[in-house]
Design a protein around this motif. Sequence first.
Motif, PDB file in Angstrom:
ATOM      1  N   LYS A  19       0.832  -1.196   0.000  1.00 43.09           N
ATOM      2  CA  LYS A  19       0.000   0.000   0.000  1.00 43.09           C
ATOM      3  C   LYS A  19       0.875   1.257   0.000  1.00 43.09           C
ATOM      4  CE  LYS A  19      -4.158  -0.522   1.468  1.00 43.09           C
ATOM      5  NZ  LYS A  19      -5.268  -0.851   2.363  1.00 43.09           N
ATOM      6  N   VAL A  20       1.927   1.209   0.818  1.00 38.46           N
ATOM      7  CA  VAL A  20       2.834   2.346   0.891  1.00 38.46           C
ATOM      8  C   VAL A  20       3.420   2.634  -0.485  1.00 38.46           C
ATOM      9  CG1 VAL A  20       4.932   3.241   1.936  1.00 38.46           C
ATOM     10  CG2 VAL A  20       3.437   1.734   3.258  1.00 38.46           C
ATOM     11  N   ARG A  21       3.905   1.573  -1.100  1.00 41.89           N
ATOM     12  CA  ARG A  21       4.557   1.731  -2.398  1.00 41.89           C
ATOM     13  C   ARG A  21       3.580   2.307  -3.414  1.00 41.89           C
ATOM     14  NH1 ARG A  21       6.034  -3.560  -3.331  1.00 41.89           N
ATOM     15  NH2 ARG A  21       7.222  -3.385  -1.404  1.00 41.89           N
ATOM     16  N   PHE A  22       2.362   1.783  -3.372  1.00 42.71           N
ATOM     17  CA  PHE A  22       1.349   2.221  -4.324  1.00 42.71           C
ATOM     18  C   PHE A  22       1.079   3.714  -4.180  1.00 42.71           C
ATOM     19  CE2 PHE A  22      -3.210   2.918  -5.245  1.00 42.71           C
ATOM     20  CZ  PHE A  22      -3.212   2.573  -6.585  1.00 42.71           C
ATOM     21  N   LEU A  23       0.874   4.154  -2.957  1.00 42.67           N
ATOM     22  CA  LEU A  23       0.524   5.557  -2.753  1.00 42.67           C
ATOM     23  C   LEU A  23       1.708   6.487  -2.987  1.00 42.67           C
ATOM     24  CD1 LEU A  23      -1.854   5.255   0.315  1.00 42.67           C
ATOM     25  CD2 LEU A  23      -2.450   6.046  -1.973  1.00 42.67           C
ATOM     26  N   MET A  24       2.882   6.054  -2.557  1.00 38.29           N
ATOM     27  CA  MET A  24       4.046   6.933  -2.678  1.00 38.29           C
ATOM     28  C   MET A  24       4.550   6.989  -4.120  1.00 38.29           C
ATOM     29  SD  MET A  24       4.411   8.057   0.393  1.00 38.29           S
ATOM     30  CE  MET A  24       5.982   8.907   0.287  1.00 38.29           C
ATOM     31  N   ASN A  25       4.717   5.838  -4.729  1.00 38.00           N
ATOM     32  CA  ASN A  25       5.329   5.803  -6.060  1.00 38.00           C
ATOM     33  C   ASN A  25       4.346   6.090  -7.174  1.00 38.00           C
ATOM     34  OD1 ASN A  25       7.655   5.171  -4.782  1.00 38.00           O
ATOM     35  ND2 ASN A  25       7.595   2.985  -5.256  1.00 38.00           N
ATOM     36  N   VAL A  26       3.186   5.484  -7.080  1.00 35.17           N
ATOM     37  CA  VAL A  26       2.235   5.619  -8.180  1.00 35.17           C
ATOM     38  C   VAL A  26       1.470   6.928  -8.091  1.00 35.17           C
ATOM     39  CG1 VAL A  26       0.317   4.530  -9.387  1.00 35.17           C
ATOM     40  CG2 VAL A  26       2.026   3.111  -8.234  1.00 35.17           C
ATOM     41  N   HIS A  27       1.191   7.362  -6.886  1.00 36.43           N
ATOM     42  CA  HIS A  27       0.331   8.540  -6.764  1.00 36.43           C
ATOM     43  C   HIS A  27       0.983   9.747  -6.094  1.00 36.43           C
ATOM     44  CE1 HIS A  27      -3.182   6.632  -8.468  1.00 36.43           C
ATOM     45  NE2 HIS A  27      -2.845   5.549  -7.806  1.00 36.43           N
ATOM     46  N   GLN A  28       2.303   9.680  -5.946  1.00 35.32           N
ATOM     47  CA  GLN A  28       3.045  10.855  -5.476  1.00 35.32           C
ATOM     48  C   GLN A  28       2.529  11.454  -4.180  1.00 35.32           C
ATOM     49  OE1 GLN A  28       2.622  10.576  -9.065  1.00 35.32           O
ATOM     50  NE2 GLN A  28       4.617   9.644  -8.806  1.00 35.32           N
ATOM     51  N   THR A  29       2.087  10.580  -3.287  1.00 37.50           N
ATOM     52  CA  THR A  29       1.769  11.075  -1.957  1.00 37.50           C
ATOM     53  C   THR A  29       3.069  11.554  -1.323  1.00 37.50           C
ATOM     54  OG1 THR A  29       0.047   9.406  -1.846  1.00 37.50           O
ATOM     55  CG2 THR A  29       0.637  10.478   0.211  1.00 37.50           C
ATOM     56  N   ASN A  30       2.987  12.559  -0.443  1.00 36.77           N
ATOM     57  CA  ASN A  30       4.225  13.180   0.034  1.00 36.77           C
ATOM     58  C   ASN A  30       4.784  12.563   1.311  1.00 36.77           C
ATOM     59  OD1 ASN A  30       2.213  15.336  -1.166  1.00 36.77           O
ATOM     60  ND2 ASN A  30       4.289  15.823  -1.849  1.00 36.77           N
ATOM     61  N   GLY A  31       3.923  11.895   2.064  1.00 34.44           N
ATOM     62  CA  GLY A  31       4.420  11.289   3.283  1.00 34.44           C
ATOM     63  C   GLY A  31       3.524  10.152   3.725  1.00 34.44           C
ATOM     64  N   TYR A  32       4.105   9.241   4.474  1.00 31.85           N
ATOM     65  CA  TYR A  32       3.331   8.102   4.971  1.00 31.85           C
ATOM     66  C   TYR A  32       3.826   7.795   6.371  1.00 31.85           C
ATOM     67  CZ  TYR A  32       0.510   3.833   4.532  1.00 31.85           C
ATOM     68  OH  TYR A  32      -0.457   2.865   4.669  1.00 31.85           O
ATOM     69  N   VAL A  33       2.996   8.094   7.358  1.00 32.47           N
ATOM     70  CA  VAL A  33       3.392   7.884   8.746  1.00 32.47           C
ATOM     71  C   VAL A  33       2.528   6.801   9.363  1.00 32.47           C
ATOM     72  CG1 VAL A  33       3.578   8.933  11.021  1.00 32.47           C
ATOM     73  CG2 VAL A  33       4.096  10.282   8.972  1.00 32.47           C
ATOM     74  N   CYS A  34       3.182   5.852  10.016  1.00 28.20           N
ATOM     75  CA  CYS A  34       2.463   4.797  10.707  1.00 28.20           C
ATOM     76  C   CYS A  34       2.006   5.275  12.068  1.00 28.20           C
ATOM     77  CB  CYS A  34       3.362   3.598  10.933  1.00 28.20           C
ATOM     78  SG  CYS A  34       3.354   2.495   9.568  1.00 28.20           S
ATOM     79  N   LYS A  35       0.729   5.113  12.337  1.00 29.35           N
ATOM     80  CA  LYS A  35       0.273   5.307  13.701  1.00 29.35           C
ATOM     81  C   LYS A  35       0.994   4.273  14.552  1.00 29.35           C
ATOM     82  CE  LYS A  35      -4.386   6.909  12.631  1.00 29.35           C
ATOM     83  NZ  LYS A  35      -5.816   6.512  12.538  1.00 29.35           N
ATOM     84  N   GLY A  36       1.404   4.684  15.694  1.00 34.47           N
ATOM     85  CA  GLY A  36       2.130   3.767  16.573  1.00 34.47           C
ATOM     86  C   GLY A  36       2.590   4.580  17.738  1.00 34.47           C
ATOM     87  N   ARG A  37       3.372   3.975  18.600  1.00 34.13           N
ATOM     88  CA  ARG A  37       3.770   4.693  19.806  1.00 34.13           C
ATOM     89  C   ARG A  37       4.486   5.998  19.450  1.00 34.13           C
ATOM     90  NH1 ARG A  37       4.105  -0.543  21.578  1.00 34.13           N
ATOM     91  NH2 ARG A  37       2.635  -0.956  23.254  1.00 34.13           N
ATOM     92  N   GLN A  38       5.315   5.937  18.413  1.00 32.90           N
ATOM     93  CA  GLN A  38       6.076   7.116  18.010  1.00 32.90           C
ATOM     94  C   GLN A  38       5.346   7.951  16.965  1.00 32.90           C
ATOM     95  OE1 GLN A  38       8.765   8.093  19.574  1.00 32.90           O
ATOM     96  NE2 GLN A  38       8.325   6.335  20.894  1.00 32.90           N
ATOM     97  N   GLY A  39       4.104   7.606  16.704  1.00 33.96           N
ATOM     98  CA  GLY A  39       3.380   8.192  15.591  1.00 33.96           C
ATOM     99  C   GLY A  39       3.426   9.708  15.526  1.00 33.96           C
ATOM    100  N   LEU A  40       3.153  10.350  16.650  1.00 32.74           N
ATOM    101  CA  LEU A  40       3.046  11.807  16.610  1.00 32.74           C
ATOM    102  C   LEU A  40       4.403  12.460  16.374  1.00 32.74           C
ATOM    103  CD1 LEU A  40       0.355  12.683  19.282  1.00 32.74           C
ATOM    104  CD2 LEU A  40       0.159  12.468  16.809  1.00 32.74           C
ATOM    105  N   VAL A  41       5.449  11.854  16.925  1.00 31.83           N
ATOM    106  CA  VAL A  41       6.795  12.390  16.689  1.00 31.83           C
ATOM    107  C   VAL A  41       7.123  12.282  15.201  1.00 31.83           C
ATOM    108  CG1 VAL A  41       9.232  12.136  17.234  1.00 31.83           C
ATOM    109  CG2 VAL A  41       7.507  11.651  18.988  1.00 31.83           C
TER     110      VAL A  41
END
Lengths: 221, 221
Positions: free
Chosen positions: B101-123
């Motif tokens: 999914k990451v690859r699809f959105l970043m490479n194919v659709h030029q999304t600018n960032g992809y952050v995983c929700k997680g303990r460090q998510g907000l940082v």
Amino acid sequence: MFKKVLVSDDLGCTNEGVLSVIKSLKIKHAEQAQYCDDACLKIKRTQLDLDPFDLFITDLSFVKDHREQKYTSGKELIIALKKEYPHLKIIVYSVDDRLQKVRFLMNVHQTNGYVCKGRQGLVELENAIHAVYKNEIYVSPQLKPALSPKNDLEIEDFDILLIKLLSNGLSQEEISAHFKNENRSPNSLSSIEKRLNKLRIQFKANNAIHLVAIVKDLGLI
Amino acid sequence: MFKKVLVSDDLGCTNEGVLSVIKSLKIKHAEQAQYCDDACLKIKRTQLDLDPFDLFITDLSFVKDHREQKYTSGKELIIALKKEYPHLKIIVYSVDDRLQKVRFLMNVHQTNGYVCKGRQGLVELENAIHAVYKNEIYVSPQLKPALSPKNDLEIEDFDILLIKLLSNGLSQEEISAHFKNENRSPNSLSSIEKRLNKLRIQFKANNAIHLVAIVKDLGLI
DNA sequence: CAAAACTTTACGGGAAACCGTAAGGTTTTG
DNA sequence: CAAAACCTTACGGTTTCCCGTAAAGTTTTG
């Protein structure tokens, strides 16, 4: 109103969201924890003090990471805490809306509230806090059916385990052997076939693969 | 820094958490939306203004409820927005850490960032905002492998479809018939067996049930 | 354009799943 | 306590899955 609240969720952003509600309720003292063990420690430490935490709001699922944990889910922690501190008020705040889980925590372990994360989650959480403060129990509206007594045509633990073993790649014969090993009964191949047949009918599954897929989608395993 | 940010997640609490980060970055104007369609509308409306949203932070999964929606997932909305407003900066903020999914959105659709929700998510989200503002792309550390080019030993669509049909309860023979109907090739029972055999090896599955369970857990179907 | 490499299909044998029936136990009930 | 109801197990037959081998068809390559 509650004096000291602990909020526990592995996602920092969720904690922030919940804390903003706590603040709006004029609760002065609130802390957060991102691990069950941290939450447990914080609670235990203050139970001896003059002002222990009097409300614990927790998620159920905590993603594992490098830190080794004694409690790996909110469920385990709740069970342990309710055993040691029956008077501590606990509200679950989780995306998990499975009636089984709700019933288990509310009825078996006297959890005080169960709020589904969702669009209305924070509003419901606020209602839950008020209700629990008045010694009432609270569950999100969509979970009400969980507590109505008629709804007890349950899947047994045995069935869940059976399907789980199937999904782990064991053949029915291996499952039979496994049950015999553990002195769990029934354990004959025939019984296992029969059980699976019943489950297939119950879940309208064409075959074992389909059954596992359906049950996984329902989140029962 | 960005002037006007839109945050979209179906869970109110998550929006609150993200907004608290936005605020700490001294971004004056921020709004939130709990439905993709609302987010879309807000963005479209301000694109004509002098100060349109210049950053859009969105979740991917939105639980369906009574409100009928045109866009039912963040993915669809991103694709549509990037087509219409290629310069709008978009950061995904999701629990979904599947490399595909990451690859699809970043490479194919030029999304600018992809952050995983997680303990460090907000940082991480904060870092992402800074990076994206500098016209860099950002992905959470654990997702880095997704963008490294070597990692393209992909599962084919055919395989995914195959396993999906299996999980829907079709027998291998029925799947063969189904493919013949749709003029999809290969479609012989033998080929399907062969394909499944390869997949079982690849995923270290004991049998078809196990395979479906594993692939479901990976979220591929 | 022909050999080589690969893909698709066919087929057969053994294993596991599926299904019905029936016998042997256990629990419930009058 | 015996009949009834229910649960567990055993067993045989059919279907489906699993696996190997081989033929037929397609693509690649020198």
